[in-house]
Design a protein around this motif. Structure first.
Motif, PDB file in Angstrom:
ATOM      1  N   GLU A 147       0.454  -1.272 -19.862  1.00  0.00           N
ATOM      2  CA  GLU A 147       1.282  -0.893 -20.868  1.00  0.00           C
ATOM      3  C   GLU A 147       2.645  -1.585 -20.326  1.00  0.00           C
ATOM      4  O   GLU A 147       3.415  -1.997 -21.057  1.00  0.00           O
ATOM      5  N   MET A 148       2.786  -1.843 -18.928  1.00  0.00           N
ATOM      6  CA  MET A 148       4.178  -2.484 -18.619  1.00  0.00           C
ATOM      7  C   MET A 148       3.785  -4.168 -18.383  1.00  0.00           C
ATOM      8  O   MET A 148       4.860  -4.636 -17.609  1.00  0.00           O
ATOM      9  N   LYS A 149       2.703  -4.335 -18.986  1.00  0.00           N
ATOM     10  CA  LYS A 149       2.415  -5.700 -18.743  1.00  0.00           C
ATOM     11  C   LYS A 149       2.552  -6.436 -17.494  1.00  0.00           C
ATOM     12  O   LYS A 149       3.256  -7.667 -17.123  1.00  0.00           O
ATOM     13  N   PHE A 150       1.824  -5.701 -16.515  1.00  0.00           N
ATOM     14  CA  PHE A 150       2.121  -6.295 -15.087  1.00  0.00           C
ATOM     15  C   PHE A 150       1.154  -7.371 -14.809  1.00  0.00           C
ATOM     16  O   PHE A 150      -0.074  -7.184 -15.110  1.00  0.00           O
ATOM     17  N   ALA A 151       1.503  -8.730 -14.464  1.00  0.00           N
ATOM     18  CA  ALA A 151       0.755  -9.862 -14.476  1.00  0.00           C
ATOM     19  C   ALA A 151      -0.191  -9.662 -13.214  1.00  0.00           C
ATOM     20  O   ALA A 151      -1.567 -10.323 -13.240  1.00  0.00           O
ATOM     21  N   GLY A 152      -0.211  -8.817 -12.391  1.00  0.00           N
ATOM     22  CA  GLY A 152      -1.121  -8.664 -11.236  1.00  0.00           C
ATOM     23  C   GLY A 152      -2.176  -7.539 -11.611  1.00  0.00           C
ATOM     24  O   GLY A 152      -2.968  -7.359 -10.567  1.00  0.00           O
ATOM     25  N   LEU A 153      -2.435  -7.184 -12.626  1.00  0.00           N
ATOM     26  CA  LEU A 153      -3.282  -6.353 -13.289  1.00  0.00           C
ATOM     27  C   LEU A 153      -4.754  -6.705 -12.890  1.00  0.00           C
ATOM     28  O   LEU A 153      -5.730  -6.090 -12.331  1.00  0.00           O
ATOM     29  N   PRO A 154      -5.051  -8.136 -13.116  1.00  0.00           N
ATOM     30  CA  PRO A 154      -6.540  -8.559 -12.866  1.00  0.00           C
ATOM     31  C   PRO A 154      -6.861  -8.407 -11.421  1.00  0.00           C
ATOM     32  O   PRO A 154      -7.981  -8.113 -11.182  1.00  0.00           O
ATOM     33  N   ASP A 155      -6.063  -8.619 -10.742  1.00  0.00           N
ATOM     34  CA  ASP A 155      -6.324  -8.736  -9.152  1.00  0.00           C
ATOM     35  C   ASP A 155      -6.364  -7.605  -8.656  1.00  0.00           C
ATOM     36  O   ASP A 155      -7.066  -7.111  -7.856  1.00  0.00           O
ATOM     37  N   HIS A 156      -5.376  -6.368  -9.239  1.00  0.00           N
ATOM     38  CA  HIS A 156      -5.475  -5.033  -8.792  1.00  0.00           C
ATOM     39  C   HIS A 156      -6.720  -4.525  -9.270  1.00  0.00           C
ATOM     40  O   HIS A 156      -7.143  -3.606  -8.527  1.00  0.00           O
ATOM     41  N   LYS A 157      -7.261  -4.651 -10.506  1.00  0.00           N
ATOM     42  CA  LYS A 157      -8.256  -4.085 -10.787  1.00  0.00           C
ATOM     43  C   LYS A 157      -9.545  -4.743 -10.246  1.00  0.00           C
ATOM     44  O   LYS A 157     -10.525  -3.822  -9.913  1.00  0.00           O
ATOM     45  N   ARG A 158      -9.537  -6.089  -9.680  1.00  0.00           N
ATOM     46  CA  ARG A 158     -10.725  -6.450  -8.806  1.00  0.00           C
ATOM     47  C   ARG A 158     -10.724  -5.564  -7.507  1.00  0.00           C
ATOM     48  O   ARG A 158     -11.839  -5.457  -6.916  1.00  0.00           O
ATOM     49  N   GLU A 159      -9.406  -5.249  -7.083  1.00  0.00           N
ATOM     50  CA  GLU A 159      -9.538  -4.565  -5.853  1.00  0.00           C
ATOM     51  C   GLU A 159     -10.244  -3.062  -6.237  1.00  0.00           C
ATOM     52  O   GLU A 159     -11.123  -2.485  -5.186  1.00  0.00           O
ATOM     53  N   HIS A 160      -9.719  -2.610  -7.288  1.00  0.00           N
ATOM     54  CA  HIS A 160     -10.486  -1.101  -7.604  1.00  0.00           C
ATOM     55  C   HIS A 160     -11.803  -1.285  -7.585  1.00  0.00           C
ATOM     56  O   HIS A 160     -12.709  -0.498  -7.280  1.00  0.00           O
ATOM     57  N   ASP A 161     -12.371  -2.185  -8.412  1.00  0.00           N
ATOM     58  CA  ASP A 161     -13.782  -2.629  -8.443  1.00  0.00           C
ATOM     59  C   ASP A 161     -14.662  -2.798  -7.310  1.00  0.00           C
ATOM     60  O   ASP A 161     -15.756  -2.064  -7.061  1.00  0.00           O
ATOM     61  N   ALA A 162     -14.206  -3.407  -6.780  1.00  0.00           N
ATOM     62  CA  ALA A 162     -14.620  -3.585  -5.152  1.00  0.00           C
ATOM     63  C   ALA A 162     -14.626  -2.176  -4.371  1.00  0.00           C
ATOM     64  O   ALA A 162     -15.716  -2.250  -3.729  1.00  0.00           O
ATOM     65  N   SER A 204      -0.912  -3.100  -2.315  1.00  0.00           N
ATOM     66  CA  SER A 204      -1.048  -3.517  -3.647  1.00  0.00           C
ATOM     67  C   SER A 204      -0.177  -2.450  -4.760  1.00  0.00           C
ATOM     68  O   SER A 204       0.386  -2.970  -5.648  1.00  0.00           O
ATOM     69  N   ASP A 205      -0.381  -1.172  -4.573  1.00  0.00           N
ATOM     70  CA  ASP A 205       0.381  -0.326  -5.587  1.00  0.00           C
ATOM     71  C   ASP A 205       1.773  -0.344  -5.492  1.00  0.00           C
ATOM     72  O   ASP A 205       2.624  -0.435  -6.660  1.00  0.00           O
ATOM     73  N   LYS A 206       2.451  -0.784  -4.234  1.00  0.00           N
ATOM     74  CA  LYS A 206       3.926  -1.160  -4.261  1.00  0.00           C
ATOM     75  C   LYS A 206       4.386  -2.255  -5.094  1.00  0.00           C
ATOM     76  O   LYS A 206       5.694  -2.406  -5.438  1.00  0.00           O
ATOM     77  N   GLN A 207       3.492  -3.281  -5.402  1.00  0.00           N
ATOM     78  CA  GLN A 207       3.410  -4.481  -6.081  1.00  0.00           C
ATOM     79  C   GLN A 207       4.018  -4.017  -7.616  1.00  0.00           C
ATOM     80  O   GLN A 207       4.981  -4.697  -8.157  1.00  0.00           O
ATOM     81  N   TYR A 208       3.162  -3.264  -8.196  1.00  0.00           N
ATOM     82  CA  TYR A 208       3.582  -2.955  -9.425  1.00  0.00           C
ATOM     83  C   TYR A 208       4.730  -1.811  -9.516  1.00  0.00           C
ATOM     84  O   TYR A 208       5.376  -1.931 -10.559  1.00  0.00           O
TER      85      TYR A 208
END
Length: 162
Positions: free
Chosen positions: A76-91, A129-133
């Motif tokens: 929703e906030m159009k965070f450019a780092g979402l794909p990398d963050h999601k990869r961390e979650h998935d791993a 990671s969470d501090k980045q968003y």
């Protein structure tokens, strides 16, 4: 042989805050689960296995809910780092799922090692990671009259609080 007094492996502190109340509350819940796991490391492998069997679904469900909540907010906030963050979650989910699979197959399982892994991952993930968003959120958020932050144009009123 149970521990007589509960202790905390990790204590919540404002340094862990990402400034979004729902996320901070969920992070506190993850730390509570980690501390609960820690308090069940009693040196009795059979008792630890029984305990893990009881709580593992709760842990997995909680992590999925938390990751989903974070990812919705980032989208929703159009965070450019979402794909990398999601990869961390998935791993992380894959690692936990593998641990659960090994546990269910009767392979060697050590609750203290799993608890240490969980603690280290959660704290590192929150602190870095969470501090980045949250830093991104601060650049786009509007300050409400009560001091909370909201993400303009997303329907996310009072999503964040500093």
């Amino acid at each position: 042989m149970a521990k007589s007094a509960k202790s905390e492996l990790v204590t919540w502190s404002s340094t862990f805050s990402v400034g979004i109340k729902i996320i901070d509350d969920q992070h506190k819940g993850l730390l509570d689960l980690t501390n609960d796991l820690f308090n069940h490391c009693i040196g009795d492998e059979e008792a630890e296995r029984e305990y893990f069997k009881k709580v593992v679904k709760q842990l997995v469900d909680y992590v999925k809910l938390h990751f989903s909540t974070e990812e919705v907010i980032m989208r929703e906030m159009k965070f450019a780092g979402l794909p990398d963050h999601k990869r961390e979650h998935d791993a992380f989910v894959l690692k936990v799922v593998q641990q659960v699979k090994d546990f269910n197959e009767g392979k060697k399982f050590a609750l203290p090692a799993f608890t240490k892994f969980l603690k280290n991952w959660v704290l590192t993930h929150i602190a870095i990671s969470d501090k980045q968003y949250f830093e991104h959120l601060k650049t786009i958020a509007a300050r409400n009259s009560d001091g909370s932050l909201s993400i303009p144009g997303t329907g996310q009123g009072k999503t964040a609080a500093d």
